[in-house]
Design an enzyme around this catalytic site. Structure first.
Site, PDB file in Angstrom:
ATOM      1  N   ASP A  48      -3.107  -8.292  -7.515  1.00 51.01           N
ATOM      2  CA  ASP A  48      -2.838  -8.630  -6.086  1.00 51.01           C
ATOM      3  C   ASP A  48      -3.492  -9.625  -5.951  1.00 51.01           C
ATOM      4  OD1 ASP A  48      -2.031  -8.638  -3.582  1.00 51.01           O
ATOM      5  OD2 ASP A  48      -3.629  -7.015  -2.888  1.00 51.01           O
ATOM      6  N   SER A  70      -6.958  -1.901  -0.776  1.00 51.75           N
ATOM      7  CA  SER A  70      -6.356  -1.108  -1.853  1.00 51.75           C
ATOM      8  C   SER A  70      -7.260  -0.075  -2.470  1.00 51.75           C
ATOM      9  CB  SER A  70      -5.465  -1.890  -3.067  1.00 51.75           C
ATOM     10  OG  SER A  70      -6.293  -3.026  -3.412  1.00 51.75           O
ATOM     11  N   HIS A  73       0.854  -1.288   0.021  1.00 47.59           N
ATOM     12  CA  HIS A  73       0.000  -0.040  -0.196  1.00 47.59           C
ATOM     13  C   HIS A  73       0.796   1.329   0.160  1.00 47.59           C
ATOM     14  CE1 HIS A  73      -3.486  -2.603   1.585  1.00 47.59           C
ATOM     15  NE2 HIS A  73      -3.467  -2.671   0.470  1.00 47.59           N
ATOM     16  N   ASP A  98     -13.985 -11.925 -12.973  1.00 48.39           N
ATOM     17  CA  ASP A  98     -12.444 -12.489 -12.856  1.00 48.39           C
ATOM     18  C   ASP A  98     -11.361 -11.593 -13.238  1.00 48.39           C
ATOM     19  OD1 ASP A  98     -10.156 -14.131 -13.355  1.00 48.39           O
ATOM     20  OD2 ASP A  98     -11.071 -15.762 -14.025  1.00 48.39           O
ATOM     21  N   GLY A  99     -10.640 -11.183 -12.372  1.00 53.29           N
ATOM     22  CA  GLY A  99      -9.789 -10.021 -12.542  1.00 53.29           C
ATOM     23  C   GLY A  99      -8.722 -10.305 -13.871  1.00 53.29           C
ATOM     24  N   GLU A 112     -13.585  -7.500  -8.193  1.00 55.67           N
ATOM     25  CA  GLU A 112     -13.573  -8.787  -7.442  1.00 55.67           C
ATOM     26  C   GLU A 112     -14.392  -9.870  -7.675  1.00 55.67           C
ATOM     27  OE1 GLU A 112     -11.759  -9.185  -4.055  1.00 55.67           O
ATOM     28  OE2 GLU A 112     -13.107 -11.153  -4.417  1.00 55.67           O
ATOM     29  N   HIS A 114      -7.978  -7.437  -8.271  1.00 53.23           N
ATOM     30  CA  HIS A 114      -8.271  -8.359  -7.026  1.00 53.23           C
ATOM     31  C   HIS A 114      -8.450  -7.464  -6.150  1.00 53.23           C
ATOM     32  CE1 HIS A 114      -6.239 -10.924 -10.137  1.00 53.23           C
ATOM     33  NE2 HIS A 114      -6.853 -11.920  -9.208  1.00 53.23           N
TER      34      HIS A 114
END
Ligand code: SAM
Length: 284
Positions: free
Chosen positions: A166, A102, A18, A145-146, A120, A41
């Site tokens: 991530d 995030s 971060h 789906d990322g 997400e 994500h």
């Protein structure tokens, strides 16, 4: 999809990730032109540090818990200020009860012309994140789906910005997916900044990951390694890393100030070290 970030929110790896995220955003804000953040994500955005999950591992105490109580030198403190400001904004009564994920950190640092797209896959988590950003026209949450988003969402119309990747690393093959995902994304949008998070648990997998990244031919890759203890005999998160693609020219110098200061506060066993190296480009 068993991974729940609530067990790990605010741990040392979140702090390093971060902090890097905030430095990238602060750089993007130096020009007026709008930018977009794509968080592939994203998680739930806001974590309760008194929850059963957070209490069970207590991981945040070795991360953000140490940082808020720790003494930092002036240059590092100035660079950390935007990050700590977000943490404080979420804890207006003082203390440390909540920790921002995030998407919340990114949202906090956007200007009115900038946008956030948060992806997400877990339906409950996506719904919780949607609730966090309800009515906020600058932040869009997509249950998706990322890895697919890296195709569908790129390039963003602003043609400026940052993609944070991530993944949870709960399934085998995540390092390969990360490399493949980056190659696909970079073809669609070569000028974007990408920040890829990875765990340092099994050293062999990390070495293979770095080699695969070098072989992609992507021209500018800065690798950040942050170990908090020597390799454990049982698999455990001994460190974490981030690869930044197309890093701003300011990032390396900032990290050379920040990483030793963070390392002094967060390392728990010796020998453990941090490093910064170019996998490609600059000194690479
Ligand atoms: N980026 C968040 C932060 O820094 O606050 C933490 C994210 S956590 C490490 C990984 C998240 O990815 C989890 O919330 C998990 O539900 C979600 N996830 C797992 N597989 C996914 C996929 N294929 N696409 C998008 N999200 C996924």
């Amino acid at each position: 999809m068993n991974y729940r970030h609530a067990y790990h929110a605010g741990n040392f790896a979140d702090v390093v990730k971060h902090v890097v995220l905030t430095r990238l955003l602060e750089y993007l804000k130096q020009k007026d032109k709008a930018f977009r953040v794509i968080d592939t994500h994203a998680g739930i955005g806001r974590y309760d540090l008194s929850s059963a999950e957070a209490q069970k591992t207590g991981e945040w105490q070795g991360g953000i818990g140490r940082l808020v109580d720790g003494a930092l030198g002036a240059p590092a403190a100035a660079l950390l200020a935007p990050y700590l400001e977000v943490v404080r904004a979420l804890n207006p009564d003082g203390g440390l009860k909540k920790y921002p994920g995030s998407p919340l950190i990114a949202r906090h640092l956007l200007r009115k012309q900038d946008r956030l797209t948060a992806i997400e896959l877990h339906p409950d988590d996506a719904n919780r994140l949607k609730a966090v950003f309800a009515g906020d026209f600058q932040a869009r949450v997509i249950e998706l789906d990322g890895w697919l988003a890296l195709g569908a969402q790129l390039p963003p119309k602003e043609k400026r910005g940052l993609v944070l990747i991530d993944p949870p690393f709960e399934e085998a093959g995540e390092f390969d997916r990360l490399v493949d995902g980056l190659v696909k994304a970079h073809k669609r949008w070569p000028g974007g900044i990408y920040a890829l998070w990875y765990p340092i648990k099994e050293r062999k997998a990390v070495i293979a990951f770095r080699k695969a990244l070098k072989q992609t031919g992507i021209p500018k890759l800065l690798d950040i390694e942050f170990e908090i203890r020597p390799a454990s005999s049982e698999p455990s998160l001994d460190g974490s890393g981030m690869v930044v693609v197309n890093p701003p020219f300011t990032l390396e110098g900032e990290l050379r100030l920040l990483l030793p200061a963070l390392h002094r506060l967060l390392a728990v066993g010796r020998p453990a070290d941090w490093s910064l190296r170019w996998l490609a480009g600059e000194a690479g």
